[in-house]
Design an enzyme around this catalytic site. Structure first.
Site, PDB file in Angstrom:
ATOM      1  N   GLU A   1      -3.718  -9.927   1.507  1.00 57.10           N
ATOM      2  CA  GLU A   1      -4.041  -9.616   2.905  1.00 57.10           C
ATOM      3  C   GLU A   1      -5.547  -9.653   3.065  1.00 57.10           C
ATOM      4  OE1 GLU A   1      -1.898  -6.349   4.977  1.00 57.10           O
ATOM      5  OE2 GLU A   1      -3.909  -5.693   5.582  1.00 57.10           O
TER       6      GLU A   1
ATOM      7  N   GLU B   1       0.820  -1.217   0.000  1.00 60.40           N
ATOM      8  CA  GLU B   1       0.000   0.000   0.000  1.00 60.40           C
ATOM      9  C   GLU B   1       0.855   1.269   0.000  1.00 60.40           C
ATOM     10  OE1 GLU B   1      -3.010  -0.255   3.047  1.00 60.40           O
ATOM     11  OE2 GLU B   1      -3.946  -2.007   2.105  1.00 60.40           O
TER      12      GLU B   1
END
Length: 204
Positions: A139, A42
């Protein structure tokens, strides 16, 4: 095994270079243990680098790992929306496309629908790269405690239901988050950030 290189607020540079060097030193002669290398988690979403900087970093990482004998895929992971917004830059730079897909943060998703949601998001992820890259969810999970997020209810039984649903629908493409609870984290708006540990579900 998946190897990860973390990009922090300092961006791509000496910190990531050191991580790459350390991982290559470790991996020499045992690359058969490594299924994937992930550069950044991210990082674009958090503003730690631009999509173009990330793409350049991915090319460098791939080259360095290949020179050390690694032949597997190199990728990054971002939220699906970030991938979609930057697909023209990110897709050509990765060998497979990956995102972090958390059904709990969608207010319309029951625990029992978590797998269906992940599977649908994986299709959207693949579509972002015109179906040319295999899609992975790096994730995912469900919290065991905290506040409700619409129809998404945290709790031990809901966590078990959600993870069973995810594993049934997309288990071969998903990485569960996380092994144990992260007591060091701030609780977050829904008081769930510390409670994603799920190893107990697989302890027999």
């Amino acid at each position: 095994m998946i190897l990860g290189i973390y990009i922090d607020a300092s961006g791509i540079g000496s910190n990531t270079d050191e991580q790459v060097s350390d991982l290559i030193d470790w991996g020499m002669g045992q690359w058969e243990m490594v299924e994937m290398v992930v550069f950044g988690n991210e990082a674009v979403f958090n503003g730690y680098c631009s999509a173009s900087q990330l793409a350049g970093g991915l090319e460098d990482v791939r080259s360095r790992f290949a020179a050390a004998g690694y032949t597997g895929p190199v990728t990054t992971t971002e939220p699906l929306g970030t991938i979609q917004e930057n697909a023209q830059t990110i897709c050509p730079a990765v060998d497979v496309i990956a995102a972090n897909i958390h059904p709990f943060f969608n207010t319309a998703i029951f625990a029992s629908k978590a797998g269906e949601f992940v599977s649908s998001q994986l299709e959207d992820l693949s579509d972002a790269c015109n179906g040319e890259k295999e899609a992975y969810n790096l994730e995912t999970g469900w919290p065991s405690s905290g506040l409700a997020n619409g129809l998404a209810i945290p709790g031990f039984s809901d966590q078990k239901t959600a993870i069973e649903s995810i594993m049934g629908a997309a288990g071969s493409k998903s990485v569960l988050f996380s092994f144990e609870n992260d007591d060091w984290k701030a609780p977050g708006d829904l008081d769930v950030e510390q409670y994603w540990g799920c190893a107990n579900l697989f302890s027999g």
